[in-house]
Enzyme design. Structure first.
Site, mmCIF file in Angstrom:
data_model
loop_
_atom_site.group_PDB
_atom_site.id
_atom_site.type_symbol
_atom_site.label_atom_id
_atom_site.label_comp_id
_atom_site.label_asym_id
_atom_site.label_seq_id
_atom_site.Cartn_x
_atom_site.Cartn_y
_atom_site.Cartn_z
ATOM 1 N N ASP A 49 0.844 -1.212 0.000
ATOM 2 C CA ASP A 49 0.000 0.000 0.000
ATOM 3 C C ASP A 49 0.867 1.246 0.000
ATOM 4 O O ASP A 49 1.586 1.518 0.957
ATOM 5 C CB ASP A 49 -0.887 0.001 1.251
ATOM 6 N N TYR A 54 3.113 9.927 -0.602
ATOM 7 C CA TYR A 54 4.224 9.363 0.187
ATOM 8 C C TYR A 54 5.574 9.639 -0.471
ATOM 9 O O TYR A 54 6.616 9.499 0.164
ATOM 10 C CB TYR A 54 4.067 7.847 0.411
ATOM 11 N N LYS A 83 -2.945 5.924 -4.240
ATOM 12 C CA LYS A 83 -4.063 6.838 -3.943
ATOM 13 C C LYS A 83 -3.853 8.183 -4.630
ATOM 14 O O LYS A 83 -2.716 8.663 -4.720
ATOM 15 C CB LYS A 83 -4.146 7.067 -2.420
ATOM 16 N N HIS A 116 -7.753 9.498 -1.703
ATOM 17 C CA HIS A 116 -7.047 9.512 -0.420
ATOM 18 C C HIS A 116 -7.872 10.141 0.717
ATOM 19 O O HIS A 116 -7.929 9.626 1.817
ATOM 20 C CB HIS A 116 -5.706 10.240 -0.593
HETATM 21 P P1 NDP Z 1 1.246 1.604 11.802
HETATM 22 O O1 NDP Z 1 0.120 1.627 12.746
HETATM 23 O O2 NDP Z 1 1.373 0.504 10.807
HETATM 24 O O3 NDP Z 1 2.569 1.677 12.689
HETATM 25 C C1 NDP Z 1 3.839 1.774 12.141
HETATM 26 C C2 NDP Z 1 4.824 2.013 13.278
HETATM 27 O O4 NDP Z 1 4.895 0.869 14.114
HETATM 28 C C3 NDP Z 1 6.215 2.270 12.780
HETATM 29 O O5 NDP Z 1 6.810 3.208 13.649
HETATM 30 C C4 NDP Z 1 6.912 0.911 12.914
HETATM 31 O O6 NDP Z 1 8.275 1.106 13.144
HETATM 32 C C5 NDP Z 1 6.215 0.341 14.128
HETATM 33 N N1 NDP Z 1 6.084 -1.114 14.097
HETATM 34 C C6 NDP Z 1 5.642 -1.881 13.076
HETATM 35 N N2 NDP Z 1 5.608 -3.175 13.414
HETATM 36 C C7 NDP Z 1 6.038 -3.250 14.692
HETATM 37 C C8 NDP Z 1 6.238 -4.310 15.594
HETATM 38 N N3 NDP Z 1 5.968 -5.571 15.243
HETATM 39 N N4 NDP Z 1 6.700 -4.031 16.837
HETATM 40 C C9 NDP Z 1 6.964 -2.759 17.184
HETATM 41 N N5 NDP Z 1 6.795 -1.698 16.382
HETATM 42 C C10 NDP Z 1 6.346 -1.940 15.135
HETATM 43 O O7 NDP Z 1 1.284 3.043 11.097
HETATM 44 P P2 NDP Z 1 1.131 3.662 9.644
HETATM 45 O O8 NDP Z 1 0.628 5.046 9.866
HETATM 46 O O9 NDP Z 1 2.350 3.484 8.858
HETATM 47 O O10 NDP Z 1 -0.090 2.844 8.976
HETATM 48 C C11 NDP Z 1 0.075 1.698 8.173
HETATM 49 C C12 NDP Z 1 -0.141 2.008 6.704
HETATM 50 O O11 NDP Z 1 -1.452 2.513 6.476
HETATM 51 C C13 NDP Z 1 0.748 3.144 6.170
HETATM 52 O O12 NDP Z 1 2.091 2.761 6.022
HETATM 53 C C14 NDP Z 1 0.033 3.499 4.904
HETATM 54 O O13 NDP Z 1 0.320 2.562 3.887
HETATM 55 C C15 NDP Z 1 -1.424 3.408 5.353
HETATM 56 N N6 NDP Z 1 -1.946 4.728 5.796
HETATM 57 C C16 NDP Z 1 -2.983 5.276 5.059
HETATM 58 C C17 NDP Z 1 -3.523 6.494 5.404
HETATM 59 C C18 NDP Z 1 -4.648 7.028 4.605
HETATM 60 O O14 NDP Z 1 -5.012 8.199 4.807
HETATM 61 N N7 NDP Z 1 -5.244 6.270 3.735
HETATM 62 C C19 NDP Z 1 -3.005 7.268 6.541
HETATM 63 C C20 NDP Z 1 -1.939 6.608 7.275
HETATM 64 C C21 NDP Z 1 -1.460 5.384 6.905
HETATM 65 P P3 NDP Z 1 9.457 0.484 12.193
HETATM 66 O O15 NDP Z 1 9.141 0.846 10.772
HETATM 67 O O16 NDP Z 1 10.671 1.129 12.723
HETATM 68 O O17 NDP Z 1 9.409 -1.003 12.428
#
Ligand code: NDP
Length: 280
Positions: A49, A54, A83, A116
């Site tokens: 995704d 981004y 998006k 989006h």
């Molecule tokens: P998430 O809720 O997926 O959290 C990501 C965070 O959690 C990062 O800091 C990552 O750190 C950490 N993390 C991931 N896995 C673990 C684990 N197993 N243990 C501990 N920490 C962990 O946040 P996002 O906001 O990135 O949401 C996910 C996806 O949703 C986005 O990447 C995007 O593709 C989508 N999105 C869509 C939006 C929209 O408006 N449509 C808005 C926001 C997000 P690290 O990378 O250092 O592991």
């Protein structure tokens, strides 16, 4: 119920979307995103995704190329989402934005293209363009993101094709009961963004207790809760061990009581903006 990482759910138009994918919001363009996407694919993920905003579509495209080659699979085995950004909303500009995303990703088609955010006064024209892209068979499925019930109802008044997906913020602090029920009733697949609340739930004592019971991590418990609720989810990580950890959620099952305990953590609390009040 999803049985493995490559298991899918069928959208209203028959297209299959994997239950679990990799999100790449805030993942840096260049080697960081290339490696995250490649690692996910070689670890068995089949859904990625991204979004124009981004700023990492080129790297996502490169990661896809490398991942497909290493995993020995083809483009058709993957499900790629992007998006249209707010500034590009409107009919012609959305058509152009889609072409530009494809070009950056170096792909012939996307599996899912989303609006989006519901930009007031614009999202209907944008949706008309989404329908055009879909009818011209340039995309396998179309949907929206950050749409409340009233935005969806507003779209339904004018359009023939219902969005196949609504991707919204969803985690144990924001369980979106009404919106989820509405999407279910309408045959719109509910998809969670920020499922891990961007890391803010990873020291929650209730979740920790449940996690300990199964010898799992809090992240794994939350992802499992999504899946058992019939929610498609796309946790983000750039770390190989977490990308793998987040996919190891198919060997345990939360009880009804666990599920209820997690639901009860709801506080209608967001990490992102409310779709009724955003200024970007
Ligand atoms: P998430 O809720 O997926 O959290 C990501 C965070 O959690 C990062 O800091 C990552 O750190 C950490 N993390 C991931 N896995 C673990 C684990 N197993 N243990 C501990 N920490 C962990 O946040 P996002 O906001 O990135 O949401 C996910 C996806 O949703 C986005 O990447 C995007 O593709 C989508 N999105 C869509 C939006 C929209 O408006 N449509 C808005 C926001 C997000 P690290 O990378 O250092 O592991």
């Amino acid at each position: 119920m999803a049985k493995n990482l490559q298991d899918t759910v069928t959208l209203a138009n028959g297209v299959k979307i994997p239950w679990l994918g990799l999100g790449v919001f805030k993942v840096k363009e260049g080697r960081e995103v290339v490696d995250a996407v490649r690692t996910a694919i070689t670890s068995g993920y089949r859904s990625i995704d991204t979004a124009a905003i981004y700023g990492n579509e080129e790297g996502v495209g490169q990661g896809i190329k490398e991942g497909l080659k290493e995993a020995g699979i083809s483009r058709e085995d993957l499900f790629v989402t992007s998006k249209v950004w707010n500034a590009d909303q409107g009919y012609e500009s959305t058509l152009a934005a889609y072409t530009a995303s494809l070009k950056r990703l170096d792909l012939d088609y996307l599996d899912l293209y989303l609006i989006h955010w519901p930009v007031k006064g614009k999202y209907k024209e944008t949706w008309r363009a989404m329908e055009t892209i879909y009818n011209e068979a340039k995309v396998r499925a179309i949907g929206v993101s950050n749409f409340h019930v009233h935005h969806l109802k507003d779209l339904f008044q004018d359009f023939k094709i219902k969005p196949m997906v609504n991707q919204v913020e969803y985690h144990p602090r924001l369980v979106q009961k009404e919106l989820r029920a509405f999407c279910k009733e309408q045959g719109i697949q509910f998809e969670a963004w920020s499922p891990l609340m961007q890391g803010k739930l990873l020291d929650n004592p209730t979740l920790q207790e449940i996690a300990n019971k199964y010898g799992k991590s809090i992240a794994q418990v939350i992802i499992r809760w999504d899946l058992q609720n019939g929610v498609v989810t796309i946790p983000k990580s750039i770390k190989e061990h977490r990308i793998i950890e987040n996919s190891n959620v198919f060997d345990f099952e939360l009880t009804k009581e666990d599920m209820e305990q997690i639901d009860a953590l709801n506080q209608n609390q967001r990490v992102g903006s409310d779709p009724d009040n955003f200024n970007f």
